[in-house]
Design a protein around this motif. Sequence first.
Motif, mmCIF file in Angstrom:
data_model
loop_
_atom_site.group_PDB
_atom_site.id
_atom_site.type_symbol
_atom_site.label_atom_id
_atom_site.label_comp_id
_atom_site.label_asym_id
_atom_site.label_seq_id
_atom_site.Cartn_x
_atom_site.Cartn_y
_atom_site.Cartn_z
ATOM 1 N N THR A 296 13.879 28.621 -9.581
ATOM 2 C CA THR A 296 14.431 28.107 -8.151
ATOM 3 C C THR A 296 14.186 27.083 -7.319
ATOM 4 O OG1 THR A 296 13.614 29.412 -6.662
ATOM 5 C CG2 THR A 296 14.707 30.934 -8.248
ATOM 6 N N GLU A 297 15.018 26.825 -6.330
ATOM 7 C CA GLU A 297 14.747 25.539 -5.451
ATOM 8 C C GLU A 297 13.464 26.493 -4.451
ATOM 9 O OE1 GLU A 297 16.604 22.691 -4.810
ATOM 10 O OE2 GLU A 297 16.878 23.560 -6.592
ATOM 11 N N ALA A 298 13.438 27.005 -4.015
ATOM 12 C CA ALA A 298 11.723 27.602 -3.335
ATOM 13 C C ALA A 298 11.033 27.542 -4.750
ATOM 14 C CB ALA A 298 12.596 29.255 -3.164
ATOM 15 N N GLN A 299 10.696 28.066 -5.509
ATOM 16 C CA GLN A 299 9.832 28.015 -6.582
ATOM 17 C C GLN A 299 9.720 26.362 -6.916
ATOM 18 O OE1 GLN A 299 11.600 29.668 -9.381
ATOM 19 N NE2 GLN A 299 10.159 32.311 -8.955
ATOM 20 N N ILE A 300 10.084 25.808 -6.587
ATOM 21 C CA ILE A 300 9.559 24.713 -6.758
ATOM 22 C C ILE A 300 8.985 23.619 -5.238
ATOM 23 C CG2 ILE A 300 10.955 21.984 -6.993
ATOM 24 C CD1 ILE A 300 13.248 22.707 -8.876
ATOM 25 N N ILE A 301 9.421 24.219 -4.550
ATOM 26 C CA ILE A 301 8.652 23.887 -3.002
ATOM 27 C C ILE A 301 7.565 24.345 -3.234
ATOM 28 C CG2 ILE A 301 9.104 23.662 -0.901
ATOM 29 C CD1 ILE A 301 11.830 23.658 -0.934
#
Lengths: 325, 325
Positions: free
Chosen positions: A263-268
């Motif tokens: 997910t985007e949150a995991q990437i960040i």
Amino acid sequence: MTAECPSADVPAVQEVHAAAERIGPWIHRTPVFTSRTLDEFSGASLFFKCENLQRTGAFKFRGASNAVLCLDRDGAARGVVTHSSGNHAAGVALAARLRRIPAHVVMPANANPVKRAAVAGYGASVHTCEPTMQARRSCVEQIIAKTGATLIHPYDDRNVIAGQGTATLELLEQVDGLDTIVAPIGGGGMLSGACVVASSRAEPLRLIGAQPAGADDAARSLAAGRIIVIDNPSTIADGLRAPICERTFALLQRNAAAVIPVTEAQIIDAMRMVWERLKLIIEPSSAVTLAAVLREPDRFAGCRVGLILTGGNADIDNLPWQQSR
Amino acid sequence: MTAECPSADVPAVQEVHAAAERIGPWIHRTPVFTSRTLDEFSGASLFFKCENLQRTGAFKFRGASNAVLCLDRDGAARGVVTHSSGNHAAGVALAARLRRIPAHVVMPANANPVKRAAVAGYGASVHTCEPTMQARRSCVEQIIAKTGATLIHPYDDRNVIAGQGTATLELLEQVDGLDTIVAPIGGGGMLSGACVVASSRAEPLRLIGAQPAGADDAARSLAAGRIIVIDNPSTIADGLRAPICERTFALLQRNAAAVIPVTEAQIIDAMRMVWERLKLIIEPSSAVTLAAVLREPDRFAGCRVGLILTGGNADIDNLPWQQSR
């Protein structure tokens, strides 16, 4: 295009070795970083291949250099052309400068001015077009018609894939006993290069692609057994919005590469962890590898895992954790 | 305290060599980074010693480790204490954990909660006091009275200075033909250690301190020939607000170290350049060295210059260029 496709024009491992020798004087042999904290946190031994420290700030310079050096003298004299708004453009521009040949880079009018300046700074002629794929292609065709320049595709190119494979080759020389490689997948050039290298080894080497969930065409395509196109892929990892192609898909299939979407949150979160713990600037596209390891820790527990940090050209004026928190 | 002061209790070069051997198993031999772009831009050959990649993210771990390892068994068993809100506290905490002895860190109530958590994370007992120097000292004295712990001063300590000198020793092993070392000056521990190493060499090694103009007590003190105290030093380089002491001042004087003061804008520009070009996270205090080289390029033209990147514990949620632009 399926796993059986015999005609896919993909490089042999000898071509990766030849690429390594050819581009050796031009590229950096990038270091491998480790972190006790991230090892404890992940339950695995993680080895980060720092292609963010490659020339131009990204691994793309490897493939671009190999493609430029593979041109014969007449072809080289006519120059090279590519359309890209990112790291591949800078790689082609620098490789062309080093070979002292013309480079044309087609960029959309809305491209980041900093990236445009970087490409121009490497001496390429920057051609501005409307921000559509149709306009890009048409502009490239006009340049080819006019100059006879050779198109260097960012990943759908045998020599480019061979060049990207040199990163995996180096990593395996630098770290003993790796059992897994995790690389981001956009168009699939880096992971395809890793596939070529892995397929020639006596010891098994597991290949895992990490992909933003909002641009997970490789994951869907491998599941379906055919290429699935995603319209308007959406992710902060701007280097991973490109679709895979038949050539890279064939290599991933043949080598049983798996894909972990994140997910985007995991990437960040993963990007932040690398910044804080490794003290390295990486761009969001590079962070998907650590994000994948942390998302599915059971698949990596106790393993010796090589992660390709593909690039460091982050926009330090617009950090994702400042937008999202 | 003047250049002639014979009584300053400063380490000999043999103590730096002994420190290197003693702390060798605990510390990272940090890499040296270079950049063609920064070389072209500065007109010099720059070699960046990456102490931002040291354990705890800063060189302070070297001096703290040496001081902790120099304690005799009884002294060690009683533990160590320091008052600091920054990198030295983390260094002492980790060194104490590795020697399995108690560490007490006195921190002001207004200290950064992230730094407090980091120190606690290394296993130290964190004692909170009022944010005045008087309160800090009084709290340290109470802890010493109660526990018999030994105070590890961040720089006014012979063993700490010897430990910091190991960074210069390594750098000289890693890079041939260096003629200049540029290090930040806060309390002066790092540059003093470099002085000790330089004074034992056959080849001359020029020593230059870089200091924020808003905390330039070392520059003023060397000009005056005596320690000049600055009230309320003001700079973004939070690691460089500490005053020099007689011990470090004596070493700088004896070894004819020069100081280049730099502005806040120059610090921020240099920090940004390191982030963008070297792809390394450094904190503002580390950026003063490149800022000094770029401020006075004539003093470095054609030279082989070692720059100590002292730490990487930047607050990535509050970047200086976002506040100032």
